[in-house]
Design an enzyme around this catalytic site. Structure first.
Site, PDB file in Angstrom:
ATOM      1  N   GLY A 257       0.843  -1.188   0.000  1.00  0.00           N
ATOM      2  CA  GLY A 257       0.000   0.000   0.000  1.00  0.00           C
ATOM      3  C   GLY A 257       0.880   1.241   0.000  1.00  0.00           C
ATOM      4  O   GLY A 257       0.668   2.178  -0.765  1.00  0.00           O
ATOM      5  N   MET A 259       5.045   2.763   1.816  1.00  0.00           N
ATOM      6  CA  MET A 259       6.270   2.430   2.564  1.00  0.00           C
ATOM      7  C   MET A 259       6.729   3.659   3.324  1.00  0.00           C
ATOM      8  O   MET A 259       6.807   4.753   2.774  1.00  0.00           O
ATOM      9  CB  MET A 259       7.349   1.955   1.590  1.00  0.00           C
ATOM     10  CG  MET A 259       8.654   1.588   2.252  1.00  0.00           C
ATOM     11  SD  MET A 259       8.497   0.082   3.277  1.00  0.00           S
ATOM     12  CE  MET A 259       9.869   0.335   4.406  1.00  0.00           C
ATOM     13  N   GLU A 260       7.085   3.405   4.590  1.00  0.00           N
ATOM     14  CA  GLU A 260       7.299   4.482   5.546  1.00  0.00           C
ATOM     15  C   GLU A 260       8.701   5.075   5.535  1.00  0.00           C
ATOM     16  O   GLU A 260       9.237   5.399   6.593  1.00  0.00           O
ATOM     17  CB  GLU A 260       6.977   3.958   6.942  1.00  0.00           C
ATOM     18  CG  GLU A 260       7.918   2.835   7.459  1.00  0.00           C
ATOM     19  CD  GLU A 260       7.471   1.417   7.142  1.00  0.00           C
ATOM     20  OE1 GLU A 260       6.702   1.240   6.185  1.00  0.00           O
ATOM     21  OE2 GLU A 260       7.910   0.492   7.846  1.00  0.00           O
ATOM     22  N   ASN A 261       9.321   5.272   4.373  1.00  0.00           N
ATOM     23  CA  ASN A 261      10.664   5.845   4.367  1.00  0.00           C
ATOM     24  C   ASN A 261      10.649   7.200   5.055  1.00  0.00           C
ATOM     25  O   ASN A 261       9.858   8.066   4.696  1.00  0.00           O
ATOM     26  CB  ASN A 261      11.153   6.022   2.928  1.00  0.00           C
ATOM     27  CG  ASN A 261      10.822   4.834   2.054  1.00  0.00           C
ATOM     28  OD1 ASN A 261      11.306   3.747   2.290  1.00  0.00           O
ATOM     29  ND2 ASN A 261       9.956   5.040   1.076  1.00  0.00           N
ATOM     30  N   HIS A 291      -1.163   5.784   8.835  1.00  0.00           N
ATOM     31  CA  HIS A 291      -0.373   4.581   9.146  1.00  0.00           C
ATOM     32  C   HIS A 291       1.120   4.846   8.907  1.00  0.00           C
ATOM     33  O   HIS A 291       1.957   4.584   9.777  1.00  0.00           O
ATOM     34  CB  HIS A 291      -0.887   3.428   8.272  1.00  0.00           C
ATOM     35  CG  HIS A 291      -0.108   2.151   8.354  1.00  0.00           C
ATOM     36  ND1 HIS A 291      -0.643   0.987   8.837  1.00  0.00           N
ATOM     37  CD2 HIS A 291       1.166   1.845   7.999  1.00  0.00           C
ATOM     38  CE1 HIS A 291       0.259   0.022   8.784  1.00  0.00           C
ATOM     39  NE2 HIS A 291       1.375   0.519   8.281  1.00  0.00           N
ATOM     40  N   GLU A 292       1.439   5.384   7.727  1.00  0.00           N
ATOM     41  CA  GLU A 292       2.860   5.607   7.414  1.00  0.00           C
ATOM     42  C   GLU A 292       3.454   6.655   8.347  1.00  0.00           C
ATOM     43  O   GLU A 292       4.608   6.565   8.751  1.00  0.00           O
ATOM     44  CB  GLU A 292       3.031   6.024   5.948  1.00  0.00           C
ATOM     45  CG  GLU A 292       2.462   5.041   4.932  1.00  0.00           C
ATOM     46  CD  GLU A 292       2.865   3.592   5.156  1.00  0.00           C
ATOM     47  OE1 GLU A 292       4.011   3.355   5.575  1.00  0.00           O
ATOM     48  OE2 GLU A 292       2.026   2.695   4.929  1.00  0.00           O
ATOM     49  N   HIS A 295       4.548   5.247  11.565  1.00  0.00           N
ATOM     50  CA  HIS A 295       5.847   4.571  11.460  1.00  0.00           C
ATOM     51  C   HIS A 295       7.021   5.524  11.695  1.00  0.00           C
ATOM     52  O   HIS A 295       8.123   5.060  12.002  1.00  0.00           O
ATOM     53  CB  HIS A 295       6.016   3.966  10.063  1.00  0.00           C
ATOM     54  CG  HIS A 295       5.425   2.614   9.891  1.00  0.00           C
ATOM     55  ND1 HIS A 295       5.683   1.570  10.735  1.00  0.00           N
ATOM     56  CD2 HIS A 295       4.593   2.122   8.925  1.00  0.00           C
ATOM     57  CE1 HIS A 295       5.039   0.485  10.295  1.00  0.00           C
ATOM     58  NE2 HIS A 295       4.371   0.801   9.215  1.00  0.00           N
ATOM     59  N   GLU A 314       4.313  -2.849  12.639  1.00  0.00           N
ATOM     60  CA  GLU A 314       3.058  -2.882  11.883  1.00  0.00           C
ATOM     61  C   GLU A 314       1.808  -2.828  12.751  1.00  0.00           C
ATOM     62  O   GLU A 314       0.828  -2.188  12.399  1.00  0.00           O
ATOM     63  CB  GLU A 314       3.019  -4.103  10.957  1.00  0.00           C
ATOM     64  CG  GLU A 314       4.078  -4.054   9.865  1.00  0.00           C
ATOM     65  CD  GLU A 314       4.075  -2.758   9.067  1.00  0.00           C
ATOM     66  OE1 GLU A 314       3.049  -2.032   9.074  1.00  0.00           O
ATOM     67  OE2 GLU A 314       5.096  -2.451   8.437  1.00  0.00           O
TER      68      GLU A 314
HETATM   69 ZN   LIG Z   1       3.232  -0.342   7.887  1.00  0.00          ZN
END
Ligand SMILES: [Zn+2]
Length: 838
Positions: A257, A259-261, A291-292, A295, A314
């Site tokens: 979905g 990515m939390e870079n 959500h991201e 993180h 997660e």
């Molecule tokens: Zn995640």
């Protein structure tokens, strides 16, 4: 490639301290490869010792350790041995790297809409090695300084902000705070950008140029959600957002979905909506943003030491994503979505043979870690956190989190560290709680027993907790009990109790003393408020009242709990699919939440197609289509519910003439626009029925030259009931390594259709014969997707299970294939049980 083991990672972390990464990429060297030079400064605890660095090059050009050449021929798979370490070391690795088309490493995408080229980096798990050399494990964090040379006119963004001016196409980015290697990212290409700022934090969003108008249309909504979430996280957490700017790049052909870079979140660009979508799809985008962002604290600021604490990333991101979306954005019903959609994913995963604890004691290697990115690590873990908040109270929960961040900022931590912080904050020992909830797999069932006397008053009311024989663990739960009564034309909540189920005290049968002598409710709803993670079963009188009461309930979360109760009972073959279909007919025509419409129809469709024989399926589909028609007639024109009903009708309809009419613009309800995606949905169903030929699909693809159009066209072609089309699609699914991840998946998504069981019969055997090779030649993420999508899910036959058993008996298949087949086989077992009445 050799997968890094937990033991190797622990040894290396004990030996090495990484000081910095300097990564220099040249993206101007052609269409297939790029140049990568990595300089790693690191210390070794024991001079003279040896270790290894990971890299997956197309060609390793040169390696120097402390100015001494290292033989590049020593590269074994992805590992290059390094010996004779000094206390202080400098390693320089120069390599030619291959662009990928699988969403792993540096993905290269040419937009069919305009021929422009776009790149994005996905370093997740161990794919950073496809871009730069690294000691690739989550607990060797270091500051990263990235330089990128890119073609004229390209936009390049990275974790850090641009540092100074661009000279000869070369850009340098500011050195980041310490990052785990799996979080290093960049995007490059003629990306369209929008900028904003909030609370001192520079914000940007990016997408392909061909999507610019669609992104611009929603830029306000995306920035608003971003600002609201940032504010809410700053209220909840003592540590401010720690990574400078906050960019969100919508990128093509993304596997996950998002990515939390840190500083540069990448998000699948299906979230840049080009056609009409429901509010639930907008909520999903908002939830992904939240959500991201979660993180940034859980995962990025404090990182798990090893992948066995994946849930620390997660589960928290999933929990906080739903919570912050519900608390801070306009999508206030996010917990309804979580309850119905995400928890359903968790319950399904948790009841399969491959189930595992939320926090496994030990994950052997990184290949195994990839398999745990599932409904358990996300949805069950988040549900368990929600239960933890109910158990310890929000204040203690947040105090514990903040202490955890303060103690481990920019470092790594484990479950034990977090539990210690929570214990100190709440003064309550959580070890028993954690042992039952985090270290044990599977789900409990909470069943209500209610005695009612002749005067209609409750005698003894009890909640009875059971566990499956394979995992006989009862758990402490804090749950709500809702007493609902019919009143006039509606339903009112008379009372809500919160009770503790403590099996250590009552052996799993908790008597609710507060109800004795009260008038019996029309509906006694366990898990009211959806605070715990358990299957619930109503008392018989309440169960009988559901078809009358559910359509009248205002509370969408209570409706979600009731729908879930029915769905899980059908999955367990305790109730027939017909009961779910009857409830769809009774309640869905008046549903007001799009997500309830979408999810109930999706789950019902899965059951109907697999748990019923063809005759039963046809009847059930007709009834579902009837419910959709009634919903379409009653819903507000142009609203989300109406659109969800239209999508549901297209999926359920067995009437090609009506679909063809809609495609031609005839008989479409006012408020529904037959836009690009709706046209493809219609065409896809028509393709399944053989009601359109390849020329019609090609004509639509010529009309819609977008990337989404190309995926739809591939899916439609694979869906046609034509032996030659099936054969071509199958060969591409199994072995075409030139096609991108998404174009293969589109073929796999179209291939199997419940209407084509006879036509595709011979491919059942071929799946089991050919997938082992597919899984060997494809990269893990794509291989797992294909193994799942290409499984003959509609071949509900004991023979299919025999073939699965034979495959699983082999010891030479990839772990991802083993997991996918184990799970799909268990789904088949349930489908067979439902068809035969067990
Ligand atoms: Zn995640």
């Amino acid at each position: 490639m050799t997968s890094l083991t937990r033991a190797e990672a622990a040894d290396r972390a004990e030996l090495l301290t990484v000081e910095s990464y300097d990564i220099d990429l040249d993206l101007t060297t052609g269409d297939t490869r790029f140049r990568s030079t990595t300089t790693i400064r690191f210390r070794a605890a024991r001079p003279g010792s040896a270790t290894f660095v990971e890299v997956k090059p197309a060609e390793l050009r040169s390696v120097r350790l402390n100015d001494t050449p290292v033989d590049a021929a020593g590269l074994d798979g992805n590992r290059l041995p390094l010996s004779g370490l000094r206390a202080e070391n400098v390693l320089v690795v120069e390599a030619e790297m291959a662009y990928t088309r699988t969403g792993e490493g540096l993905h290269r995408f040419v937009d069919p809409a305009d021929g422009e080229t776009y790149l994005y980096a996905m370093s997740f798990l161990d794919d950073g090695q496809r871009i730069f050399a690294s000691f690739d494990q989550p607990d060797l964090k270091a500051p990263v300084t990235l330089s990128v040379t890119a073609p004229q006119g390209w936009v390049v963004a990275a974790n850090g902000a641009l540092d100074g001016t661009v000279t000869d196409g070369r850009r340098r980015f500011v050195t980041t705070r310490p990052l785990a290697t799996y979080l290093v990212s960049l995007i490059a290409g003629p990306y369209h950008a929008r900028h904003d700022e909030h609370d001192g934090i520079p914000l940007a969003i990016y997408c392909r140029r061909s999507l610019a108008a669609h992104l611009d249309k929603d830029a306000d909504e995306i920035f608003t959600v971003t600002r609201q979430c940032l504010d809410r996280f700053h209220q909840l957490f003592d540590v401010r957002y720690p990574f400078g700017k906050y960019d969100q790049a919508f990128v093509p052909e993304f596997n996950a979905g998002a990515m939390e870079n840190p500083g540069l979140v990448t998000i699948r660009d299906d979230y840049v909506f080009r056609s009409a979508v429901t509010d639930s799809q907008r909520e999903l985008r908002a939830c992904t943003i939240a959500h991201e962002m979660a993180h940034m604290w859980f995962g990025d600021l404090v990182t798990m030491r090893w992948w066995d604490d994946l849930w620390l990333n997660e589960s928290f991101a999933e929990y906080l994503g739903s919570r912050v979306t519900a608390e801070a954005t306009r999508f206030t019903a996010a917990w309804t979505t979580f309850g119905l959609r995400r928890k359903g994913w968790g319950y399904a995963a948790d009841q399969r043979p491959s189930t595992h604890p939320v926090a496994p004691e030990e994950v052997a290697d990184s290949a195994q870690a990839l398999l745990n990115f599932d409904g358990i690590s996300y949805a069950k873990g988040a549900s368990v956190l929600r239960q933890l908040v109910a158990w310890v109270g929000d204040e203690a929960f947040l105090a514990g989190l903040n202490a955890h961040f303060a103690e481990h900022a920019y470092g790594n931590a484990t479950l034990a560290d977090l539990l210690a912080a929570l214990r100190r904050a709440g003064g309550r020992d959580l070890s028993g709680w954690a042992a039952a909830w985090l270290r044990e797999a599977q789900v409990n069932t909470l069943r209500v027993e209610a005695e009612v006397d002749g005067a209609g008053r409750y005698g003894e009311v009890a909640v009875v907790q059971t566990a499956p024989a394979s995992h006989p663990v009862l758990r402490p739960h804090r749950i709500g009990l809702g007493l609902f009564d019919r009143s006039g034309t509606g339903v009112v909540l008379r009372e809500r109790l919160e009770i503790d189920l403590d099996p250590a005290v009552d052996g799993g049968r908790t008597v609710v003393e507060g109800l004795r002598g009260q008038p019996a409710a029309d509906l006694l709803l366990p898990n009211h408020g959806d605070l715990t993670y358990a299957k619930v079963r109503l008392d018989p009188a309440s169960a009988a009242a559901v078809p009358l009461i559910l359509p009248l309930l205002d509370d969408s979360l209570a409706r979600a709990v009731l729908w879930t109760e029915m769905i899980e009972a059908v999955r367990d073959a305790e109730r027939p699919v017909g009961d779910l279909v009857a409830l769809v007919l009774a309640a869905l025509p008046v549903e007001t939440e799009a997500v309830v419409v979408e999810d109930v129809l999706w789950v019902a469709g899965r059951f109907i197609d697999r748990y019923l024989d063809p005759a039963g399926r046809s009847v059930a589909r007709g009834l579902v289509a009837q419910a959709c028609d009634r919903l379409l007639a009653g819903a507000a024109p142009g609203g989300s519910v109406q659109l969800a009903a239209a999508h549901g009708l297209i999926a359920a309809a067995d009437d090609p003439a009506r679909l063809a009419a809609w495609l031609a613009g005839d008989g479409v309800p006012a408020g529904i626009e037959v836009d690009d995606d709706l046209r493809w949905m219609l065409l896809h169903r028509l393709a399944v029925f053989g009601a359109v030929d390849q020329a019609a699909i090609d004509a639509e693809a010529a009309r819609d030259r977008s990337a989404a159009g190309a995926e739809w066209a591939a899916r439609c072609t694979a869906a046609r009931p034509d032996p030659a089309a099936k054969e071509r699609a199958w060969r591409e699914i199994v072995g075409d390594l030139e096609l991108s991840n998404r174009l293969i998946e589109a073929r796999a998504a179209g291939f199997w259709q419940p209407e084509q069981v006879e036509l595709t019969g011979s491919y059942v055997e071929r799946y089991f014969a050919e997938m082992p090779e597919m899984a060997r030649v494809r990269t893990p993420w794509v291989a797992d997707e294909i193994a799942q999508l290409a499984f003959p899910a509609y071949a509900v036959d004991p023979r299919t299970r025999e073939l699965a058993a034979a495959l699983l008996a082999r010891d030479d298949i990839e772990p991802g294939l083993r997991r996918m087949v184990t799970d799909a086989d268990d789904d088949l077992r349930r489908a067979l049980a439902a068809r035969t009445g067990r």
